[in-house]
Design a protein around this motif. Structure first.
Motif, PDB file in Angstrom:
ATOM      1  N   GLU A 126       0.828  -1.200   0.000  1.00  0.00           N
ATOM      2  CA  GLU A 126       0.000   0.000   0.000  1.00  0.00           C
ATOM      3  C   GLU A 126       0.863   1.251   0.000  1.00  0.00           C
ATOM      4  O   GLU A 126       0.553   2.224  -0.652  1.00  0.00           O
ATOM      5  CB  GLU A 126      -0.933  -0.002   1.208  1.00  0.00           C
ATOM      6  N   VAL A 127       1.970   1.211   0.734  1.00  0.00           N
ATOM      7  CA  VAL A 127       2.860   2.362   0.770  1.00  0.00           C
ATOM      8  C   VAL A 127       3.411   2.617  -0.622  1.00  0.00           C
ATOM      9  O   VAL A 127       3.448   3.742  -1.098  1.00  0.00           O
ATOM     10  CB  VAL A 127       4.004   2.137   1.791  1.00  0.00           C
ATOM     11  N   VAL A 128       3.802   1.546  -1.316  1.00  0.00           N
ATOM     12  CA  VAL A 128       4.322   1.685  -2.677  1.00  0.00           C
ATOM     13  C   VAL A 128       3.224   2.204  -3.591  1.00  0.00           C
ATOM     14  O   VAL A 128       3.453   3.102  -4.395  1.00  0.00           O
ATOM     15  CB  VAL A 128       4.875   0.327  -3.174  1.00  0.00           C
ATOM     16  N   GLU A 165       0.783   9.114  -5.932  1.00  0.00           N
ATOM     17  CA  GLU A 165       1.244  10.503  -5.811  1.00  0.00           C
ATOM     18  C   GLU A 165       2.037  10.924  -7.043  1.00  0.00           C
ATOM     19  O   GLU A 165       1.852  12.019  -7.575  1.00  0.00           O
ATOM     20  CB  GLU A 165       2.110  10.654  -4.554  1.00  0.00           C
ATOM     21  N   VAL A 166       2.924  10.045  -7.527  1.00  0.00           N
ATOM     22  CA  VAL A 166       3.727  10.346  -8.724  1.00  0.00           C
ATOM     23  C   VAL A 166       2.810  10.538  -9.928  1.00  0.00           C
ATOM     24  O   VAL A 166       2.986  11.479 -10.722  1.00  0.00           O
ATOM     25  CB  VAL A 166       4.763   9.234  -8.977  1.00  0.00           C
ATOM     26  N   GLU A 215       1.148  13.886  -9.805  1.00  0.00           N
ATOM     27  CA  GLU A 215       2.079  14.946 -10.178  1.00  0.00           C
ATOM     28  C   GLU A 215       2.274  15.004 -11.692  1.00  0.00           C
ATOM     29  O   GLU A 215       2.317  16.087 -12.281  1.00  0.00           O
ATOM     30  CB  GLU A 215       3.428  14.741  -9.477  1.00  0.00           C
ATOM     31  N   ILE A 216       2.380  13.829 -12.318  1.00  0.00           N
ATOM     32  CA  ILE A 216       2.528  13.780 -13.781  1.00  0.00           C
ATOM     33  C   ILE A 216       1.288  14.374 -14.441  1.00  0.00           C
ATOM     34  O   ILE A 216       1.384  15.175 -15.382  1.00  0.00           O
ATOM     35  CB  ILE A 216       2.795  12.342 -14.261  1.00  0.00           C
ATOM     36  N   ARG A 217       0.118  14.028 -13.961  1.00  0.00           N
ATOM     37  CA  ARG A 217      -1.133  14.548 -14.502  1.00  0.00           C
ATOM     38  C   ARG A 217      -1.185  16.071 -14.373  1.00  0.00           C
ATOM     39  O   ARG A 217      -1.510  16.781 -15.321  1.00  0.00           O
ATOM     40  CB  ARG A 217      -2.325  13.911 -13.781  1.00  0.00           C
ATOM     41  N   ASP A 218      -0.852  16.550 -13.166  1.00  0.00           N
ATOM     42  CA  ASP A 218      -0.873  17.997 -12.949  1.00  0.00           C
ATOM     43  C   ASP A 218       0.126  18.707 -13.865  1.00  0.00           C
ATOM     44  O   ASP A 218      -0.174  19.769 -14.417  1.00  0.00           O
ATOM     45  CB  ASP A 218      -0.564  18.319 -11.484  1.00  0.00           C
ATOM     46  N   ALA A 219       1.303  18.099 -14.041  1.00  0.00           N
ATOM     47  CA  ALA A 219       2.313  18.703 -14.923  1.00  0.00           C
ATOM     48  C   ALA A 219       1.822  18.722 -16.364  1.00  0.00           C
ATOM     49  O   ALA A 219       2.001  19.715 -17.085  1.00  0.00           O
ATOM     50  CB  ALA A 219       3.635  17.950 -14.815  1.00  0.00           C
ATOM     51  N   LEU A 220       1.190  17.660 -16.798  1.00  0.00           N
ATOM     52  CA  LEU A 220       0.665  17.598 -18.167  1.00  0.00           C
ATOM     53  C   LEU A 220      -0.440  18.628 -18.362  1.00  0.00           C
ATOM     54  O   LEU A 220      -0.513  19.287 -19.409  1.00  0.00           O
ATOM     55  CB  LEU A 220       0.153  16.191 -18.506  1.00  0.00           C
TER      56      LEU A 220
END
Length: 152
Positions: free
Chosen positions: A124-126, A132-133, A136-141
Motif C-alpha cells: 500500500e505504501v508503494v 502521488e507520482v 504529479e505527472i497529470r498535474d504537470a501535463l
C-alpha cells in the motif's frame, strides 16, 4: 430446443460427498469418537477417584428419592450423579478442545493474518507513492497543456 438433463441422484450424491465441508465433518466425527475414549478415561481414572475421596467413586451412585421409598424399581429416583458426570465430561472435553486445538489454531491463524497484512501494508505504501507520482505527472501535463494553449 434441447432440454437440460438433470443430474442423476448418484451424481448429486457424489457432488455432495466431494464438497470440502462433508469430508472435514467426517474427519471431525472420527477424531471426536476417538477423543471421547480419552475424555472418558480421564473422568473414570482421575475425576471419579477425586470425587471418591469425598464420597463414592461412581458418580452414578449419587441420587435423590422423590417418593417415600426408592427400593428396587419402586419410587421416583433423580439420578443427579449421572448428570454431574456427563457435565464434567462435557466441560473437560470443551476445555481440552479449546486449549489444545482452538487456541493454538487461532493464534497460528492470527500470525498468518498479521504477516499478510504486513506484506499488504508495504504494498500500500508503494501504491500510495505511485499514485502521488501519477497525480504529479497529470498535474504537470495539465499545466503544460494549458500553457501550450495560451501561446496559440
Amino acid at each position: 430446443m434441447s432440454e437440460k438433463k438433470e443430474p442423476s441422484v448418484w451424481q448429486g450424491f457424489k457432488a455432495f460427498l466431494m464438497r470440502g465441508n462433508v469430508v472435514d465433518l467426517a474427519v471431525a466425527v472420527v477424531i471426536g469418537a476417538a477423543f471421547t475414549n480419552i475424555v472418558n478415561s480421564v473422568v473414570k481414572g482421575i475425576i471419579n477417584p477425586l470425587v471418591g475421596a469425598v464420597g463414592t467413586q461412581n458418580l452414578d451412585n449419587y441420587s435423590s428419592c422423590l417418593s417415600s421409598s426408592c427400593k428396587g424399581t419402586h419410587g421416583i429416583r433423580l439420578m443427579w450423579g449421572s448428570v454431574l458426570g456427563a457435565t464434567l465430561t462435557f466441560v473437560i472435553t470443551g476445555a481440552v478442545v479449546y486449549f489444545l486445538m482452538v487456541l493454538p489454531m487461532s493464534r497460528y491463524l492470527a500470525r498468518i493474518e498479521a504477516r499478510r497484512k504486513a506484506r499488504e501494508g508495504t504494498k500500500e505504501v508503494v501504491e500510495v507513492t505511485e499514485l502521488e507520482v501519477l497525480k504529479e505527472i497529470r498535474d504537470a501535463l495539465l499545466t503544460q497543456q494549458a500553457s501550450g494553449a495560451g501561446k496559440r
